[in-house]
Design a protein around this motif. Sequence first.
Motif, PDB file in Angstrom:
ATOM      1  N   THR A  68       2.029   9.952   2.656  1.00 51.93           N
ATOM      2  CA  THR A  68       0.955  10.873   2.271  1.00 51.93           C
ATOM      3  C   THR A  68      -0.238  10.105   1.692  1.00 51.93           C
ATOM      4  O   THR A  68      -1.394  10.397   2.016  1.00 51.93           O
ATOM      5  N   ILE A  69       0.043   9.117   0.851  1.00 54.47           N
ATOM      6  CA  ILE A  69      -1.032   8.292   0.288  1.00 54.47           C
ATOM      7  C   ILE A  69      -1.757   7.541   1.397  1.00 54.47           C
ATOM      8  O   ILE A  69      -2.995   7.496   1.441  1.00 54.47           O
TER       9      ILE A  69
ATOM     10  N   ARG B  41      -5.724   8.136   2.505  1.00 51.13           N
ATOM     11  CA  ARG B  41      -6.682   7.026   2.468  1.00 51.13           C
ATOM     12  C   ARG B  41      -7.273   6.770   3.861  1.00 51.13           C
ATOM     13  O   ARG B  41      -8.460   6.483   3.995  1.00 51.13           O
ATOM     14  N   THR B  42      -6.444   6.892   4.890  1.00 55.65           N
ATOM     15  CA  THR B  42      -6.920   6.696   6.266  1.00 55.65           C
ATOM     16  C   THR B  42      -7.979   7.731   6.612  1.00 55.65           C
ATOM     17  O   THR B  42      -9.020   7.403   7.197  1.00 55.65           O
ATOM     18  N   ARG B  43      -7.729   8.999   6.246  1.00 57.15           N
ATOM     19  CA  ARG B  43      -8.715  10.057   6.511  1.00 57.15           C
ATOM     20  C   ARG B  43     -10.005   9.851   5.733  1.00 57.15           C
ATOM     21  O   ARG B  43     -11.072  10.238   6.174  1.00 57.15           O
ATOM     22  N   ALA B  44      -9.900   9.249   4.550  1.00 52.01           N
ATOM     23  CA  ALA B  44     -11.083   9.049   3.712  1.00 52.01           C
ATOM     24  C   ALA B  44     -11.987   7.933   4.257  1.00 52.01           C
ATOM     25  O   ALA B  44     -13.172   7.895   3.934  1.00 52.01           O
ATOM     26  N   GLU B  45     -11.435   7.055   5.057  1.00 52.61           N
ATOM     27  CA  GLU B  45     -12.199   5.916   5.598  1.00 52.61           C
ATOM     28  C   GLU B  45     -12.821   6.276   6.944  1.00 52.61           C
ATOM     29  O   GLU B  45     -12.582   5.633   7.958  1.00 52.61           O
ATOM     30  N   VAL B  46     -13.660   7.288   6.986  1.00 52.81           N
ATOM     31  CA  VAL B  46     -14.245   7.769   8.243  1.00 52.81           C
ATOM     32  C   VAL B  46     -15.270   6.795   8.817  1.00 52.81           C
ATOM     33  O   VAL B  46     -15.525   6.805  10.020  1.00 52.81           O
ATOM     34  N   SER B  47     -15.841   5.934   8.001  1.00 59.40           N
ATOM     35  CA  SER B  47     -16.873   5.028   8.491  1.00 59.40           C
ATOM     36  C   SER B  47     -16.289   3.816   9.223  1.00 59.40           C
ATOM     37  O   SER B  47     -17.012   3.097   9.891  1.00 59.40           O
TER      38      SER B  47
ATOM     39  N   ASP C  50      -6.231  -0.012   6.102  1.00 60.32           N
ATOM     40  CA  ASP C  50      -6.607   0.242   4.715  1.00 60.32           C
ATOM     41  C   ASP C  50      -5.699   1.288   4.063  1.00 60.32           C
ATOM     42  O   ASP C  50      -5.339   1.170   2.891  1.00 60.32           O
ATOM     43  N   GLY C  51      -5.318   2.302   4.836  1.00 57.92           N
ATOM     44  CA  GLY C  51      -4.421   3.334   4.310  1.00 57.92           C
ATOM     45  C   GLY C  51      -3.071   2.767   3.926  1.00 57.92           C
ATOM     46  O   GLY C  51      -2.547   3.040   2.840  1.00 57.92           O
ATOM     47  N   PHE C  52      -2.507   1.944   4.821  1.00 56.17           N
ATOM     48  CA  PHE C  52      -1.201   1.346   4.522  1.00 56.17           C
ATOM     49  C   PHE C  52      -1.304   0.312   3.401  1.00 56.17           C
ATOM     50  O   PHE C  52      -0.381   0.173   2.598  1.00 56.17           O
ATOM     51  N   ALA C  53      -2.419  -0.404   3.331  1.00 50.38           N
ATOM     52  CA  ALA C  53      -2.612  -1.352   2.233  1.00 50.38           C
ATOM     53  C   ALA C  53      -2.671  -0.621   0.893  1.00 50.38           C
ATOM     54  O   ALA C  53      -2.107  -1.088  -0.114  1.00 50.38           O
TER      55      ALA C  53
END
Length: 130
Positions: free
Chosen positions: A49-50, A54-60, A69-72
């Motif tokens: 979920t985290i 985070r993956t969805r938040a990095e749209v750019s 970045d999400g998995f990191a």
Amino acid sequence: MMAGLGPSLVPSTIVATQGLPAGMTGLGSALMNTAQLLGGALGLAILVTIAAARTRAEVSLSAAQARTDGFAHALATSAAVAVLAIVLLRSGAGHGRGGPSVAGNAASGRNDTQPPTDALTRGDRRQHDR
């Protein structure tokens, strides 16, 4: 994962079952294994979920970079929780609670770990006496 998981399974099983009466060690081991499996499933669900948030938040970023970045971020969160757990264990958090309570009913004076002296019920006695 294997460097920490393997060496922790046997000691945790020993700790979970050492204070139990001989007839209850199987139950204690089963409860400990169930708790480990549920904890692992819940922990994985939280980390996924985290990572997804985070993956969805990095749209750019590109899709691959956003997933990385999400998995990191999920890995960093996991590491922080592990460090917090180690600090709490080292500081003695949880000590001083009077020790673990193993089966038994102290309030009524009964010891639930031993079978009653008349272990056979009336129905069993009738069949046993025949």
